[in-house]
Design an enzyme around this catalytic site. Sequence first.
Site, PDB file in Angstrom:
ATOM      1  N   GLN C 182       0.979  -1.233   0.185  1.00 48.16           N
ATOM      2  CA  GLN C 182       0.031  -0.041   0.046  1.00 48.16           C
ATOM      3  C   GLN C 182       0.800   1.250  -0.047  1.00 48.16           C
ATOM      4  O   GLN C 182       1.011   1.829   0.950  1.00 48.16           O
ATOM      5  CB  GLN C 182      -1.012  -0.029   1.087  1.00 48.16           C
ATOM      6  CG  GLN C 182      -1.817  -1.270   1.461  1.00 48.16           C
ATOM      7  CD  GLN C 182      -2.873  -1.487   0.288  1.00 48.16           C
ATOM      8  OE1 GLN C 182      -3.840  -0.557   0.154  1.00 48.16           O
ATOM      9  NE2 GLN C 182      -2.834  -2.408  -0.778  1.00 48.16           N
ATOM     10  N   GLY C 223     -12.000   3.185   4.161  1.00 48.62           N
ATOM     11  CA  GLY C 223     -11.063   2.320   3.369  1.00 48.62           C
ATOM     12  C   GLY C 223     -10.211   2.889   2.334  1.00 48.62           C
ATOM     13  O   GLY C 223     -10.264   4.108   1.971  1.00 48.62           O
ATOM     14  N   HIS C 224      -9.007   2.281   1.967  1.00 50.11           N
ATOM     15  CA  HIS C 224      -7.975   2.728   0.972  1.00 50.11           C
ATOM     16  C   HIS C 224      -8.586   3.101  -0.395  1.00 50.11           C
ATOM     17  O   HIS C 224      -9.265   2.386  -1.013  1.00 50.11           O
ATOM     18  CB  HIS C 224      -6.980   1.570   1.027  1.00 50.11           C
ATOM     19  CG  HIS C 224      -7.675   0.126   0.193  1.00 50.11           C
ATOM     20  ND1 HIS C 224      -6.733  -0.385  -0.335  1.00 50.11           N
ATOM     21  CD2 HIS C 224      -8.667  -0.454   0.419  1.00 50.11           C
ATOM     22  CE1 HIS C 224      -7.348  -1.806  -0.367  1.00 50.11           C
ATOM     23  NE2 HIS C 224      -8.487  -1.660  -0.015  1.00 50.11           N
ATOM     24  N   GLY C 225      -8.121   4.182  -0.919  1.00 54.13           N
ATOM     25  CA  GLY C 225      -8.528   4.841  -2.197  1.00 54.13           C
ATOM     26  C   GLY C 225     -10.007   5.530  -1.871  1.00 54.13           C
ATOM     27  O   GLY C 225     -10.390   5.843  -3.166  1.00 54.13           O
ATOM     28  N   SER C 243     -11.942   2.353  -2.396  1.00 55.58           N
ATOM     29  CA  SER C 243     -12.330   3.237  -3.726  1.00 55.58           C
ATOM     30  C   SER C 243     -13.728   3.719  -4.030  1.00 55.58           C
ATOM     31  O   SER C 243     -14.165   3.593  -5.177  1.00 55.58           O
ATOM     32  CB  SER C 243     -12.144   2.042  -4.745  1.00 55.58           C
ATOM     33  OG  SER C 243     -10.723   1.550  -4.559  1.00 55.58           O
TER      34      SER C 243
END
Lengths: 329, 329, 329
Positions: C182, C223-225, C243
């Site tokens: 990441q 969450g990521h993104g 995302s």
Amino acid sequence: VLDGDGSLEVGRVAAIDEAEAGDLTFLANPKYASKLSGTRATAVIVHDDVSDAPCAMLRSPNPYLTFAESVAVLTPDPPPEPGISAQAAIDETAHIGADASVGAFVVVGAGTRVGARAVLAPHVVIGRGVTIGDDCVFHAHVSVRDGVAIGSRVVLQNGVVIGSDGFGFARRTDGSHQKIPQVGTVAVEDDVEVGAGSTVDRPAVGETRIGAGTKIDNLVQVGHGTRIGKRVLIAALSGIGGSTLIDDDVTLAGQVGVVGHLRIGRGVVAMAKSGITKDVAPGSRIAGFPARDVDEWLQGQALVRRLSDLGRLVADLTARLGALESRLK
Amino acid sequence: VLDGDGSLEVGRVAAIDEAEAGDLTFLANPKYASKLSGTRATAVIVHDDVSDAPCAMLRSPNPYLTFAESVAVLTPDPPPEPGISAQAAIDETAHIGADASVGAFVVVGAGTRVGARAVLAPHVVIGRGVTIGDDCVFHAHVSVRDGVAIGSRVVLQNGVVIGSDGFGFARRTDGSHQKIPQVGTVAVEDDVEVGAGSTVDRPAVGETRIGAGTKIDNLVQVGHGTRIGKRVLIAALSGIGGSTLIDDDVTLAGQVGVVGHLRIGRGVVAMAKSGITKDVAPGSRIAGFPARDVDEWLQGQALVRRLSDLGRLVADLTARLGALESRLK
Amino acid sequence: VLDGDGSLEVGRVAAIDEAEAGDLTFLANPKYASKLSGTRATAVIVHDDVSDAPCAMLRSPNPYLTFAESVAVLTPDPPPEPGISAQAAIDETAHIGADASVGAFVVVGAGTRVGARAVLAPHVVIGRGVTIGDDCVFHAHVSVRDGVAIGSRVVLQNGVVIGSDGFGFARRTDGSHQKIPQVGTVAVEDDVEVGAGSTVDRPAVGETRIGAGTKIDNLVQVGHGTRIGKRVLIAALSGIGGSTLIDDDVTLAGQVGVVGHLRIGRGVVAMAKSGITKDVAPGSRIAGFPARDVDEWLQGQALVRRLSDLGRLVADLTARLGALESRLK
């Protein structure tokens, strides 16, 4: 398989709609296929069956995996320099392995053994009598309590707690609660990753166990005496009650709850927000609360959405039947 | 009542299916009764009405409570040695009680008073003007903010936050949010335990209060200005909105949500994942979202599972009624 | 508009049922209107349309906002004295702005820049290459990981984690999970507040972003993104998958879950415990799981509660139709 100019050089990885010349990107989720034609990337990792792209294509049967490997090559994360901070508080009876990196204000308790090449970020606190394998990475503010056993290549994100007291109380006659001393332990096997803020409790007796290769997301609670198998995935904000057995290769999506004292069979997949209240057979796909077969649950939800139609139909039948009865009286 | 050889010695406590010779075990959950005949333990704590076991029996009307007391005797948890770490940062106007144990890198702010025999593990941070009673145990990475009042024998597991700012914002005309300064306080009464990673917010005015003997599990959120009564149990990942009143002896299972500004009556039991949106009468047992009587909710769930049968029945009635109408036209 | 004796002095703010002489209180929630007549406060902030109170009235079109401003005036929170603790570990290549207050055991990594008047409470850990604007307040035990960019006037409550690794793994052929490095980053814009224990993950590529003026409650997972717009409100224990795009002015109540890769339109309001599984059109008000229009959902819930009535009606129709069929045979 590379399809395109083999001499191209890429220096960075980027998302498919943010990539510029010189970037490597990837297309793993078919949902984003329409973005492929517009990418400005120099090269893209695609699935074997993709035929056309505006740049060089690196074909793979598993683009996401190939991407993972490419990122590791293109943007290596340099480990912190080895060495033990002068501001760390390491008990003189603790052992820190070769080439470990121990940050400022880290605390390591008596009799604890930390393996080779460990990275203990600043403010990690490790209790007494803990064993930790090789090549572990613990981020800032991790707590590992006394007596816990941790394998090799384990990654604990910031603020993870391993070995806090389980929620065990016995009710006294007057309604008050007597704490059950939680004197069991926790074992975390090799290659486990635990996300930021997640907590794994220790039990009164025996152990809580997280199996090899299991990956746990952020803000997940694992109850006391629960045993989680190998290669299990648990998404954020899920909670597992105490003394539950989760078999290998289970997947729990976000905000799932599992009651204590259950057995969740191998390979079970539970959709987001499932509330699991009974044992689940291996291979089941479940959803809802109480959780049941996902297709049944979807059908039930669809029927609930059509309940007003059903109500109207029954009202119509009632009127027609009444009319018929009156006529025939 | 002991039934067996009174001279037997046990040295360890263990789970019923993991116990070996020399171990004491217990049988509290009738679900595990079948495991009794196979135990290798030297002695087992059982309920008064159990008649037969393959080892000595210690009979009790409350086996779980007797077990709790036995664990405390057999595996006493030696408190850390008293003393204040040279690496702690204690304000010179703070007072630390007799025989307290204060670990490395602990911070205690100005004017704070900590009672006798307190255990402040490494990396505990206590703000200014805090009062803490006797015999408290705060695990690593606990934060207690300015002005909070904590009773005696309070246990805070790792990473607990007491007194963070409540989620209070007023909407400005342009749609942006103005922070309401959270200048109230938090009171935690005697014999409370709070689980790892849980958070208790302070309000704008007045106080948030956790009543005596209440036990809170991991990753629970208590909103600003909420008052929780005595002997309440709150399981993991539950969230209580602000300004809510939870009466004595309430039990909230895991992942329960309670909207703000409600009153939950004495002795209410809310099943896992309940979403409580209205005041609840004392003694109610509730489930579902919006939460309602648990029996009604179970019946509703059963009816939803039979909705496809009901749909088929209505389709059949429609066809039969149509046929009858045609015949009689 | 003041209605009453303009020379009155108030020295404290208090809740309407706890106020004493000399206190200023407020009435913003009409639910509490009945408490107005009994207050002992010296003055009360009320809505423009309130006509009568037992004390001086300060009328406002937005009493909650006026209250927020009054609290800030009456109980100013004195910032800690500027200065850098001798017990902090600040990398020599880091820059700390003018008049900042840096507490004991704070860690700031190489190349990091912290703006003017920052308050870094004890035990805050900031990684390498981080940028932080002016007038930020980070409470104890906050972690900010390498490379994160944070704006001005950002408040992070205790234990917040910004920039932990996203939950990204690719499945290998043997069923085990390969970590996707990441190596993306996180941007937190101006005037954001994040509640105690919440976590914001970094992505594999690109960035996770929290828009200006957004307020996030305790124990929330981002969450990521994921990209969150401006002035968004997210209540406790909610989780946003990776995302996902959350547009400006969205409100998510407590324990909401949002699946990854979605787009939630501007101004959407999601009720508590909603489970959002599809894109949501701007301005929608949604509830339930899978989340749908709140009125439809309420109607569906009401119909489920009447399912036993419907079942009885269908049983009655079946009997009557059977009787009619027999008669006509």
